[in-house]
Design a protein around this motif. Sequence first.
Motif, PDB file in Angstrom:
ATOM      1  N   PRO A   1      32.272  85.393  29.379  1.00 57.64           N
ATOM      2  CA  PRO A   1      33.086  85.831  28.508  1.00 57.64           C
ATOM      3  C   PRO A   1      34.245  84.599  28.484  1.00 57.64           C
ATOM      4  O   PRO A   1      34.649  84.446  27.331  1.00 57.64           O
ATOM      5  N   THR A   2      34.753  84.178  29.545  1.00 52.21           N
ATOM      6  CA  THR A   2      35.630  83.096  29.423  1.00 52.21           C
ATOM      7  C   THR A   2      35.452  81.836  28.698  1.00 52.21           C
ATOM      8  O   THR A   2      35.978  81.220  27.772  1.00 52.21           O
TER       9      THR A   2
ATOM     10  N   GLN B   1      32.718  81.697  26.482  1.00 53.22           N
ATOM     11  CA  GLN B   1      32.453  82.089  25.115  1.00 53.22           C
ATOM     12  C   GLN B   1      33.692  82.429  24.338  1.00 53.22           C
ATOM     13  O   GLN B   1      33.764  81.949  22.936  1.00 53.22           O
ATOM     14  N   ALA B   2      34.590  82.577  25.073  1.00 55.09           N
ATOM     15  CA  ALA B   2      36.188  82.721  24.294  1.00 55.09           C
ATOM     16  C   ALA B   2      36.699  81.497  23.580  1.00 55.09           C
ATOM     17  O   ALA B   2      37.146  81.222  22.686  1.00 55.09           O
TER      18      ALA B   2
ATOM     19  N   THR C   1      32.085  79.260  21.355  1.00 55.23           N
ATOM     20  CA  THR C   1      31.657  80.718  20.854  1.00 55.23           C
ATOM     21  C   THR C   1      30.022  80.393  20.710  1.00 55.23           C
ATOM     22  O   THR C   1      29.330  81.494  20.424  1.00 55.23           O
TER      23      THR C   1
ATOM     24  N   THR D   1      42.223  91.037  29.302  1.00 57.71           N
ATOM     25  CA  THR D   1      42.287  90.670  27.936  1.00 57.71           C
ATOM     26  C   THR D   1      43.593  89.908  27.394  1.00 57.71           C
ATOM     27  O   THR D   1      44.704  90.646  27.702  1.00 57.71           O
TER      28      THR D   1
ATOM     29  N   VAL E   1      41.346  87.787  23.582  1.00 63.65           N
ATOM     30  CA  VAL E   1      40.160  87.321  24.137  1.00 63.65           C
ATOM     31  C   VAL E   1      39.939  87.573  25.696  1.00 63.65           C
ATOM     32  O   VAL E   1      40.908  87.703  26.336  1.00 63.65           O
TER      33      VAL E   1
END
Length: 1030
Positions: free
Chosen positions: A132-133, A135-136, A139, A975, A979
């Motif tokens: 997730p980090t 991908q933030a 992307t 979050t 993000v």
Amino acid sequence: MSCDNYGVANGSTCACPPGFGGANCTNPACGGDIFQGSQRALAQPLSGALYANLTASGCACESGWTGTGCNVCTSAQACQTAFSNSPQGQAAANSTDVGGGAGVSGLNNTMTCSTVSRVWAAGQMSCQVINPTLQALFTKSTTLNILRTLDPTQSPLPNITSFGPSGSVTAQLWYDGVEQFFCTADSCVQDFGDGGASSGASDWTCQDLKCSCRPKSSFCGANPSSDLTQTLNGLSGSVTISCAAPNSTTSSTTCSFKQTVIDSVFGPGGLTLSGCTFGECVRQSVIDSSTAASGNGNSTTAAGGGKSLSGGVIAGLAVVGALVGLAVLGFAVGYRQQRKARRGGSGSGRGGVAGSFEGGEGEKARSGGVAVEWNDVSYVVPSSSSSSSTFSLFGGAQKSRRRRQRREEGYSDEKTILDNVSGRVLPGQMMAILGPSGAGKTTLVEIIAGRRKAGVTTGSVSFPPSSSSSHESAPYPPTYTPRIAFVPQEDVLPAQLTVQEALLFSARLRLPESVSEAEKRERVEEVMTQLGIQDLRDQRIGSGERRGVSGGEMRRVSIGVELVGRPDVLVLDEPTSGLDSVSASKVATALHTISHHPTSPTAIIASIHQPSSKLYHTFDTVLVLAHGRALYSGKGGGAPAAHFAAHGAPRNDLASEGYNVADYLLEVAADPPPALFQYANVGERKVSGGSSAVGVGAGGAAAAGNDGGEGSRSASEEEKGVEELESGRVVRRHAAPPIGSGRGKTPGYATTFLTQLQVLSGREWKILRRDMTLFILHVGVACILGVFCGGLYFNTNDTIAGFQSRVGCLFFLGALIAFSSLSALYNVVDVRPLFLRERSGRYYSPSAWLLSRLMFDVIPLRLIPTIIVATITYWMAGLAKDAAHFFKFLFILVLFSLAMTLFNFLLACTFRNGGIAILLSALTGLYQMTFAGFFVHLNSIPPVLRWLQWICPLKYALEALSVNEVGAGLQIKDTLQGVPVDVSASLIMQLLFGFVLNSYYRDVLVLFAFIALFGIGVVITVWFNVRERR
């Protein structure tokens, strides 16, 4: 020649890893298979692009190949076909040598595709990076290719289907079809864990990792706000690639890429790799031979999976082992000395008291029979304007020059307390030293008793055995050391002990080790009977806060603790002051009985302030002082009054009823006629016991039983005395030794160190058991604060704010320990007077006292409450939920508590004023809170002040506690402005507080260093600073 992807320069070209080509290994392969080598089609950068893009170039994998760059096989047919189509394969087919290994009888050289995580020769793998980090920030699709080379000689086409030496890896990370950075490592070990090779899982652990960014790529500078160039190029050290067994349906699995920096960002599990596929073209014979050789072992190398201890752990274990070894060795030596001393050997001390009791069984009970002589005793101290040993910060040197100039002009800053005082007391005599306040009575008795004085003492004090004593036994040998007991004016006794326990404590430490316990108890009973306190044996002594024995009884107990040591001379400072006439009479009667004992006559000297008539007539001889000079020394009763009346003093009605001679003597001494100081020799007068007394004339000397004193000091001696006084030195010539001291050598102790520790520990345990208030209060407060702190931080979550709360909880515990240790300072200040009295009496060594305090103050009042509050808070706050991290947490807090306790001990021993020590301790606590790293980021402190963090114990404790917490695998999930954040707590710890990762054991050693530093400081301070100075 420079080659990318760690290719090997070969003249003007580069030998590239599978999947790359071009002049410098920059261009990735586009389709094809790994057997094609340099003949493989390559992708080229599109117009305006720096690097080739596999996605934009439309590169697609052929049937039987997959992964980014098409390097991972999916079927044995694909491997066999690709090998057969390669030039090497065609040449092998023509020679019927399939796979380079045909022709060897019994080998199956069929080409196969291994899709398990285990590597046989050189295996390819391709994974998706889904985090997730990441991908933030990035992307699009991110993949990682890894080539693991175990043995390149077993690969179908060495240096084509494999790359690098044995035990090496190469890796490339791709983002949206463009290579971002590439890495390599060597010295790899393949391990299969506890499940063995059949489990399907494998770990590759390699060393010497290095990575290189592709400049201006998406990860490495295309966007300055997300530039990872410095981080990626700085990757180094060891790396572990851990993969689970592939799924039988999808043939994919999950892996992790673990490295120190990566772990600090993504957590201890490293960077998670999803959908990993494996494909290795290898001959079946290689698989068969490797399986036969390794079986179901847990490693394909000779090295196992064990981990060596780090240098910090080894150093810590060495320190702990050395301390334990020294403790065991010290106990063994102490036990041996104790046994030797109890058998009557010479191991009872350093030149100790045992020498005073040497002889047969009858000799052990001997006491008394020793006279006291002092000749021309003078005592000088600086005036109040120059008495301080520490100059003020400004003007100190100027004041020193001014005093030196005044001396050169004939002026003196000295204050004379005693001026050439002489006297003598024989065994069986009691002498009263009379005089108004300020006459020098206390100073004289302290000098006779051998107490340390702050000024300059001259003259001599000696203790010759008396030939006229009534001892029935043989006289003392020439080497005999007299035992001198001193009873100070203040009664300083342990309030929680009973009368019998206080006397027995003194007997166990003042009598030699060879004296049995039964004899010591018998001596205690004898002394209690002599002093008339046998009915108080089981009554506690008490203090001003708790009622115990009365003032007169306490004074007799103070005398008793000195008498149990069988002194030859007893010196007392105002033993009747503050007592009513009845109590004073009882004390005087007890002293008279002791002095006139038929078999052990003892010389007793006591300074007396305003005695009653009955008390005055108890004494055999009298010494009258006025302004530090002797007016009279001789027989008591009415003789002093007659002497004064005969030499110019106002006459009084000696025959009037109720007349008190002592009052008349004090009236004369308060304002003596000058004529009294003019009679140097008025003739000898016989006194009881055969002594003689001489009236005092000019010069202030009163010679008793001698022809004359040493006379006045010469001018050079005066000058030397002034110089020594200026430098703060104390000069004593022939000073009276305390009980048990040897002549011309350092005084020792009557018992061994181990006995001292046993007796002190027994007393400390009784005091703690009888007054549990402080212990119960500490434990109760610890429970309350533990519940309060645990409730305040109850079950902290894994968000960024929750992590800050976790560190806040740890900081709160550290600050609590720092300030609660103030009570240790007060305890030392409280027991300091008792320690000074007992140390001056040579009861025990300071080291034994410190060790007993450590056991019965630090453990019950510091460490136990620390463990209680820490345990309650730890589990309520929801910190790392495993035993290993919990005990490491407790270990740090215990070390920090011990360090702060010793620091407060040091302050209490350094400063006599408890208020100053408490103020400094509180200010130090505030300093530690500032530089611990919680309120101020350590790296943001100005450089001129930043160094202060390195001498802050709380900083190391908080850092170790935080590192221990994040080391448990804490992952921050939060979050921020929409993000998602999923990073390791160690990264947040470094960003918010500046703590260093993996610094736990370093911090442990630093805390040990603080403990050692403060401990050594306490020992040195107690030995050289905490001593009686009068």
